[in-house]
Structure formats: C-alpha cells, structure tokens
Scaffold this motif. Structure first.
Motif, short mmCIF file in Angstrom:
data_model
loop_
_atom_site.label_atom_id
_atom_site.label_comp_id
_atom_site.label_asym_id
_atom_site.label_seq_id
_atom_site.Cartn_x
_atom_site.Cartn_y
_atom_site.Cartn_z
N SER A 140 0.83 -1.01 0.03
CA SER A 140 0.01 0.13 0.19
C SER A 140 0.90 1.18 -0.11
O SER A 140 0.55 2.04 -0.75
CB SER A 140 -0.91 0.11 1.20
OG SER A 140 -1.64 1.11 1.20
N ASP A 143 2.53 1.93 -3.40
CA ASP A 143 1.54 2.19 -4.41
C ASP A 143 1.12 3.74 -4.17
O ASP A 143 1.21 4.53 -5.11
CB ASP A 143 0.07 1.53 -4.11
CG ASP A 143 -0.92 1.92 -5.20
OD1 ASP A 143 -0.66 1.65 -6.49
OD2 ASP A 143 -1.89 2.48 -4.95
N LYS A 149 4.39 -1.70 -9.13
CA LYS A 149 4.04 -3.01 -8.23
C LYS A 149 4.93 -4.20 -8.74
O LYS A 149 5.16 -4.40 -10.00
CB LYS A 149 2.49 -3.61 -8.74
CG LYS A 149 1.94 -4.57 -7.91
CD LYS A 149 0.38 -4.61 -8.08
CE LYS A 149 -0.43 -3.60 -7.67
NZ LYS A 149 -1.93 -3.80 -7.78
#
Length: 217
Positions: A140, A143, A149
């Motif tokens: 998280s 991101d 990713k």
C-alpha cells in the motif's frame, strides 16, 4: 505482490543492476573466486550475452567508482533502480550498524537514480520495520509513492540481499560506514561517496531531507 519478469529488462539494465550489486559486495577488498563465480553464474542465469557477463564480473573484480557510476547512470529511470536502492539499504544494514550518515549518503545515491525522497523514505521504512501491516502495508505504501507493483519481488531483489548477507555480511574487512569518518578508507560507503563527488551536478552533496511524508507526490 506479483513477481517481476526480469527478462523484460534490457541486457544493459540487467548488467548494470548485477554489476552494481557486485561492486557493493566487493567494495572494500579483492573478490574471492567463489564470489566472482557466483556473479558470473547469476549473470548467465538471466540470459545476458557473454560480453555483458564479463562486464558484471569486472565490476566484482574492480569495484571502483567509475564502474559503479556507469551502472547508476544506466539505471536512472529504470524500474530496477528501486531494486538497487532496496538492495543497497539491506547491504548497508548487513553488519548491524546503519548510521544516519549512511542513510543520508544512500538517499543521495537514490536521488541520482531518480528515486525521489518519499520513495526512498518508503524503501527505508520498509527495510527498518517502520511500516505496519506486513507485505500488505508495504504494498500500500509503495503504491502511494509510485513504486511499481512487483518492482521489489523479482528473483534478484529477493535472492541478492540474502546471498550478499550470507556470503559477505560477516566477512567484510570494514564496516559500510568505515569511510565516513576522516574521509579515507574503503567499503561501500567510501565508493558511493566517490561516485557522488565525481558525478557533481544537481543535487551533488545535498542530502535529501528525511522524514518527508511518505504519501507525498
């Protein structure tokens, strides 16, 4: 987090990444034969052509600032820059002594690679256990700051630090921060310091402020 397909990176990027790891591993001493063979085998396993394999081996044999600077230039803008910064942080921690000076120097190297301050802080916080929530919390955070990713889950980003710490963590002749004192000596920090001094230009010698909000743009 899905695994990175390392084959999608160019041979030049792969060689620069492995070459930088080899330079990190042998920055303060002569490479042992088994270390040279390890990096040769790793380079061959990624499908590099023979001339790029030789380039990786040369980084291990001659981990001077010129070779490392060349690798950093190649990786600027590549997704592999995140893997390299991650590995460098883990390598600096491998002797159990990770100083504020080392953190500042690695932050400057990250800047040279095009890794911004919030991204470096995120990598630093994950590696120092400052992020709650385990892998999900790390994913998280990555991101939010724009770290791709899967960029940290490729085979080399996982295998590299583990092998480096096992093979070299207890056998280095100087701690990573050994060159931070009187301005002489060797080690990873000494080589990186030479790189920063030699590259000059924008950002040279200007530490990235730490503690910037990780959610920044």
């Amino acid at each position: 987090m899905s695994s990175t397909d390392f084959s999608r990176y160019s041979a030049e990027e792969r060689a620069a990444y492995l070459g930088a790891l080899a330079a990190f591993a042998t920055a303060d001493r002569v490479a042992k034969p088994q270390e040279v063979q390890f990096f040769r085998g790793l380079a061959e396993a990624t499908g590099l052509p023979s001339e790029e394999v030789d380039r990786v081996v040369q980084h291990a044999l001659s981990p001077d600032s010129g070779a490392l600077e060349e690798s950093l230039d190649t990786l600027r803008g590549s997704e592999l820059r995140f893997n390299l910064v991650n590995d460098a942080i883990q390598f600096a921690q491998s002797d159990g002594e990770y100083s504020d000076e080392e953190q500042q120097l690695l932050a400057q190297v990250a800047q040279k690679l095009g890794v911004n301050a919030p991204q470096f802080d995120a990598l630093h916080d994950v590696n120092t256990g400052a992020v709650a929530g385990g892998p999900a919390g790390a994913a998280s955070l990555f991101d939010r700051v724009g770290i791709p990713k899967g960029a940290l889950t490729g085979i080399l980003s996982v295998l590299g630090p583990m092998v480096l710490q096992r093979m070299f963590g207890g056998g280095r002749t100087a701690a990573p921060g050994a060159a931070m004192g009187a301005g002489e000596g060797g080690g990873l920090m000494g080589v990186l310091g030479q790189v920063l001094g030699g590259m000059g230009g924008s950002g040279g010698g200007q530490p990235i402020p730490q503690g910037a909000p990780a959610g920044g743009g």
